[in-house]
Motif scaffolding. Structure first.
Motif, PDB file in Angstrom:
ATOM      1  N   ALA A  54       0.849  -1.197   0.000  1.00 14.06           N
ATOM      2  CA  ALA A  54       0.000   0.000   0.000  1.00 14.06           C
ATOM      3  C   ALA A  54       0.880   1.241   0.000  1.00 14.06           C
ATOM      4  O   ALA A  54       2.042   1.194   0.430  1.00 14.06           O
ATOM      5  CB  ALA A  54      -0.926   0.001   1.217  1.00 14.06           C
ATOM      6  N   GLN A  55       0.336   2.343  -0.498  1.00 15.68           N
ATOM      7  CA  GLN A  55       0.989   3.649  -0.416  1.00 15.68           C
ATOM      8  C   GLN A  55      -0.083   4.725  -0.458  1.00 15.68           C
ATOM      9  O   GLN A  55      -1.073   4.604  -1.163  1.00 15.68           O
ATOM     10  CB  GLN A  55       2.033   3.844  -1.525  1.00 15.68           C
ATOM     11  N   ARG A  56       0.123   5.775   0.367  1.00 12.79           N
ATOM     12  CA  ARG A  56      -0.881   6.831   0.482  1.00 12.79           C
ATOM     13  C   ARG A  56      -0.196   8.134   0.870  1.00 12.79           C
ATOM     14  O   ARG A  56       0.729   8.152   1.688  1.00 12.79           O
ATOM     15  CB  ARG A  56      -1.938   6.463   1.515  1.00 12.79           C
ATOM     16  N   ALA A  57      -0.697   9.237   0.288  1.00 12.38           N
ATOM     17  CA  ALA A  57      -0.155  10.561   0.595  1.00 12.38           C
ATOM     18  C   ALA A  57      -0.828  11.121   1.839  1.00 12.38           C
ATOM     19  O   ALA A  57      -2.039  10.959   2.034  1.00 12.38           O
ATOM     20  CB  ALA A  57      -0.354  11.500  -0.580  1.00 12.38           C
ATOM     21  N   LEU A  58      -0.005  11.783   2.685  1.00 16.65           N
ATOM     22  CA  LEU A  58      -0.536  12.495   3.852  1.00 16.65           C
ATOM     23  C   LEU A  58      -0.961  13.887   3.386  1.00 16.65           C
ATOM     24  O   LEU A  58      -0.126  14.700   2.944  1.00 16.65           O
ATOM     25  CB  LEU A  58       0.527  12.604   4.942  1.00 16.65           C
ATOM     26  N   VAL A 114       3.370  20.657  14.981  1.00 20.97           N
ATOM     27  CA  VAL A 114       3.308  19.205  14.875  1.00 20.97           C
ATOM     28  C   VAL A 114       1.859  18.743  14.765  1.00 20.97           C
ATOM     29  O   VAL A 114       0.974  19.191  15.509  1.00 20.97           O
ATOM     30  CB  VAL A 114       3.992  18.537  16.092  1.00 20.97           C
ATOM     31  N   VAL A 115       1.643  17.804  13.814  1.00 22.58           N
ATOM     32  CA  VAL A 115       0.362  17.150  13.635  1.00 22.58           C
ATOM     33  C   VAL A 115       0.554  15.656  13.902  1.00 22.58           C
ATOM     34  O   VAL A 115       1.533  15.061  13.429  1.00 22.58           O
ATOM     35  CB  VAL A 115      -0.195  17.372  12.216  1.00 22.58           C
ATOM     36  N   ILE A 116      -0.360  15.050  14.665  1.00 24.14           N
ATOM     37  CA  ILE A 116      -0.290  13.615  14.969  1.00 24.14           C
ATOM     38  C   ILE A 116      -1.471  12.932  14.304  1.00 24.14           C
ATOM     39  O   ILE A 116      -2.628  13.369  14.468  1.00 24.14           O
ATOM     40  CB  ILE A 116      -0.346  13.358  16.491  1.00 24.14           C
ATOM     41  N   SER A 117      -1.205  11.872  13.554  1.00 26.98           N
ATOM     42  CA  SER A 117      -2.284  11.102  12.933  1.00 26.98           C
ATOM     43  C   SER A 117      -2.095   9.630  13.231  1.00 26.98           C
ATOM     44  O   SER A 117      -0.974   9.104  13.139  1.00 26.98           O
ATOM     45  CB  SER A 117      -2.309  11.309  11.413  1.00 26.98           C
ATOM     46  N   GLN A 118      -3.186   8.966  13.597  1.00 24.80           N
ATOM     47  CA  GLN A 118      -3.169   7.514  13.723  1.00 24.80           C
ATOM     48  C   GLN A 118      -3.666   6.942  12.405  1.00 24.80           C
ATOM     49  O   GLN A 118      -4.690   7.389  11.867  1.00 24.80           O
ATOM     50  CB  GLN A 118      -4.048   7.036  14.871  1.00 24.80           C
ATOM     51  N   ILE A 119      -2.943   5.952  11.859  1.00 30.38           N
ATOM     52  CA  ILE A 119      -3.288   5.425  10.546  1.00 30.38           C
ATOM     53  C   ILE A 119      -3.540   3.927  10.629  1.00 30.38           C
ATOM     54  O   ILE A 119      -3.048   3.238  11.540  1.00 30.38           O
ATOM     55  CB  ILE A 119      -2.176   5.723   9.506  1.00 30.38           C
ATOM     56  N   ASP A 120      -4.293   3.449   9.663  1.00 31.47           N
ATOM     57  CA  ASP A 120      -4.604   2.026   9.567  1.00 31.47           C
ATOM     58  C   ASP A 120      -3.380   1.292   9.007  1.00 31.47           C
ATOM     59  O   ASP A 120      -2.910   1.644   7.914  1.00 31.47           O
ATOM     60  CB  ASP A 120      -5.802   1.836   8.636  1.00 31.47           C
ATOM     61  N   LEU A 155      -6.913   7.554  10.464  1.00 27.42           N
ATOM     62  CA  LEU A 155      -8.063   7.265  11.325  1.00 27.42           C
ATOM     63  C   LEU A 155      -8.472   8.477  12.143  1.00 27.42           C
ATOM     64  O   LEU A 155      -9.674   8.751  12.306  1.00 27.42           O
ATOM     65  CB  LEU A 155      -7.727   6.090  12.260  1.00 27.42           C
ATOM     66  N   LYS A 156      -7.527   9.211  12.673  1.00 28.76           N
ATOM     67  CA  LYS A 156      -7.832  10.390  13.481  1.00 28.76           C
ATOM     68  C   LYS A 156      -6.599  11.284  13.531  1.00 28.76           C
ATOM     69  O   LYS A 156      -5.464  10.797  13.444  1.00 28.76           O
ATOM     70  CB  LYS A 156      -8.250   9.981  14.899  1.00 28.76           C
ATOM     71  N   THR A 157      -6.829  12.596  13.682  1.00 30.11           N
ATOM     72  CA  THR A 157      -5.720  13.554  13.667  1.00 30.11           C
ATOM     73  C   THR A 157      -5.832  14.513  14.847  1.00 30.11           C
ATOM     74  O   THR A 157      -6.933  14.926  15.236  1.00 30.11           O
ATOM     75  CB  THR A 157      -5.717  14.350  12.343  1.00 30.11           C
ATOM     76  N   THR A 180      -2.898  11.878  23.192  1.00 28.06           N
ATOM     77  CA  THR A 180      -4.025  11.803  22.250  1.00 28.06           C
ATOM     78  C   THR A 180      -5.297  11.336  22.948  1.00 28.06           C
ATOM     79  O   THR A 180      -6.404  11.526  22.421  1.00 28.06           O
ATOM     80  CB  THR A 180      -3.681  10.833  21.101  1.00 28.06           C
ATOM     81  N   LYS A 181      -5.153  10.713  24.134  1.00 30.97           N
ATOM     82  CA  LYS A 181      -6.332  10.255  24.875  1.00 30.97           C
ATOM     83  C   LYS A 181      -7.119  11.430  25.440  1.00 30.97           C
ATOM     84  O   LYS A 181      -8.364  11.456  25.401  1.00 30.97           O
ATOM     85  CB  LYS A 181      -5.898   9.329  26.002  1.00 30.97           C
ATOM     86  N   THR A 182      -6.407  12.438  25.944  1.00 32.77           N
ATOM     87  CA  THR A 182      -7.067  13.605  26.555  1.00 32.77           C
ATOM     88  C   THR A 182      -6.949  14.862  25.702  1.00 32.77           C
ATOM     89  O   THR A 182      -7.534  15.902  26.057  1.00 32.77           O
ATOM     90  CB  THR A 182      -6.447  13.890  27.934  1.00 32.77           C
TER      91      THR A 182
END
Length: 484
Positions: free
Chosen positions: A330-334, A375-381, A388-390, A428-430
């Motif tokens: 797989a490959q995907r652009a952010l 800084v940006v944080i993203s959780q990815i599949d 999934l979420k940013t 990221t939890k809070t």
């Protein structure tokens, strides 16, 4: 004064007389009467000098030795007129024969003396040789004695440590005796316990053990994800490669498989080396080499569940590469993510996009123009690389050192400095952040990669051509049944 001849007998070449007319008569320092003839006898010939008129019989006047070591005899003879075939002539010949015999005897004696002298010189050389040998034997004897003494001394030094051992042995003997007594007492106690245990039902005891085990497992399940408290180390695993690079293990792999992957450099490369074990990695035994379909950018890659996740060169595309199939899965652009030194970490090196993993899954840290370079944080599949979420933070990406994720919290460091520490944490939890102060040692002064491995509870780092590991200490909270 009695007149006569001065007879000089020589056994070599004829020598001229030292007598001169009108001078005092002398020869070789010996005073000679004025009225004597001087005769030089050489072999069997004789020459006469002027007549001095002796009338007496022949007499040996003196003997001497010339400069060449030959014997010379001086003889006083009667006057010349008497040298005829009479008794005096016979006496002269007889005396001459005696002188010649004496000269021959002296010559023989000289030869013997020379031969004996040579023998003595030979003996002297032999004596010198023997003296040298005796001296050498004496020195060797001293050397052997010194060596033997040193050996004895060394053995004594080796035996010295045995003295406290022997002393301890005496103490140990008493201690062993005490242990024997304790064992006898313990045996009695165990016997009594065994008798009491016979009163209990084994099945009931086993059920109690099972219930205790279940309670412990339930308690472990209530442990929340940990919070970083301490970083210790580093432990240097290997020294290799350039100043910049990445190395990692798979946190989802079983403990029986501990492969290591190695990627040297931060750009313009596609070669990944695989090592079967950490021991092979330190020994440099490569198990397999992979050539990626695309070059990578930066040093912030991660191996997760058998696949490599990395930033494609000169793009904001994340690539998933399978080591098992050797293909891109797989490959995907952010979207909007900066790349190629637009928003790198403080040390540069195209470190715009940082792919990382923790206990909760796969993450990416980067920066965008829309978030003002913060800084940006993203959780990815992990399967299709879909975001999934940013979370948008307010911390500048260019002011951050290397960062890593633990239990859903992003920890930012100033790892480019010698007095390195973790000083910022975003949960990221809070969706909250806090400033913290957790120091760690930047031993080799330039960290270009720092990633967390959840299986090993450790940070992997590439520090100026050194592959090192930091151990981490986490704080866990036990959740109660009501969820608090």
């Amino acid at each position: 004064m009695t007149k006569g001849f001065l007879l000089l007998l020589t056994s070599g070449v004829h020598q001229n007389s030292a007598f001169k007319s009108g001078e005092p008569s002398s020869w070789d320092g010996q005073r000679v009467p004025d009225d004597f003839h001087v005769l030089f006898f050489h072999s069997e010939k004789a020459e006469s000098a002027e007549t001095l008129g002796p009338r007496e019989g022949w007499q040996v006047y003196s003997s001497a030795q010339d400069a060449d070591g030959r014997c010379i005899c001086t003889v006083v003879a009667p006057e010349q007129s008497l040298c005829s075939r009479d008794a005096k002539s016979k006496q002269l010949r007889h005396l001459l024969e005696k002188v010649q015999n004496m000269s021959q005897s002296i010559e023989v004696l000289n030869l013997r003396t020379q031969r004996d002298l040579q023998y003595v010189m030979k003996m002297e050389n032999q004596m010198k040789g023997l003296r040298t040998k005796f001296r050498q034997i004496e020195d060797d004897r001293k050397s052997v004695m010194a060596r033997n003494f040193q050996e004895l001394k060394d053995k004594m030094e080796q035996l010295k440590p045995l003295i406290p051992v022997l002393e301890q042995y005496k103490m140990d003997a008493a201690l062993v005796s005490h242990f024997k007594e304790e064992i006898r007492n313990l045996s009695s106690v165990l016997t009594s316990i065994q008798e009491e245990m016979g009163a209990y039902d084994y099945d009931k005891l086993y059920q109690r053990v099972l219930r205790l085990d279940n309670r412990l497992r339930s308690c472990m399940g209530k442990l929340t994800c940990g919070k970083l408290m301490k970083i210790s180390g580093p432990v240097t695993i290997k020294i290799s490669g350039t100043r910049f690079g990445a190395w990692m293990t798979d946190s989802l792999a079983s403990t029986r498989h501990n492969r290591v992957w190695y990627m040297d450099g931060y750009t313009n490369s596609k070669i990944v080396r695989e090592f079967k074990t950490m021991e092979d990695f330190t020994a440099g035994v490569v198990a397999r080499t992979y050539s990626l379909p695309f070059k990578w950018e930066g040093t912030n890659h991660v191996v997760y569940n058998g696949s490599l996740y990395y930033n494609k060169y000169q793009s904001n595309i994340i690539v998933k590469y399978s080591f098992e199939t050797g293909t891109v899965l797989a490959q995907r652009a952010l979207e909007f993510a900066g790349f190629h030194n637009m928003y790198p970490y403080t040390w540069g090196g195209y470190s715009d996009i940082d792919v990382m993993a923790d206990e909760l899954g796969l993450w990416v840290a980067y920066a965008t123009n829309q978030n003002a370079g913060n800084v940006v944080i993203s959780q990815i599949d992990p399967n299709n690389l879909q975001v999934l979420k940013t979370w948008n933070t307010e911390y500048s990406k260019r002011n951050a050192g290397e960062s890593f994720m633990i239990c859903g919290t992003l920890y930012i460091t100033n790892s480019h400095l010698s007095g390195a520490k973790v000083y910022y944490a975003y949960s990221t939890k809070t969706s909250t952040y806090e400033y913290i102060d957790i120091p760690f040692l930047n031993q080799y002064f330039h960290i270009s990669m720092l990633d967390y491995n959840a299986r090993e509870r450790a940070l992997y780092a590439w520090n100026n051509g050194h592959q090192v590991v930091f151990n981490v200490t986490l704080f866990h909270v036990i959740e109660t049944d009501d969820g608090s």
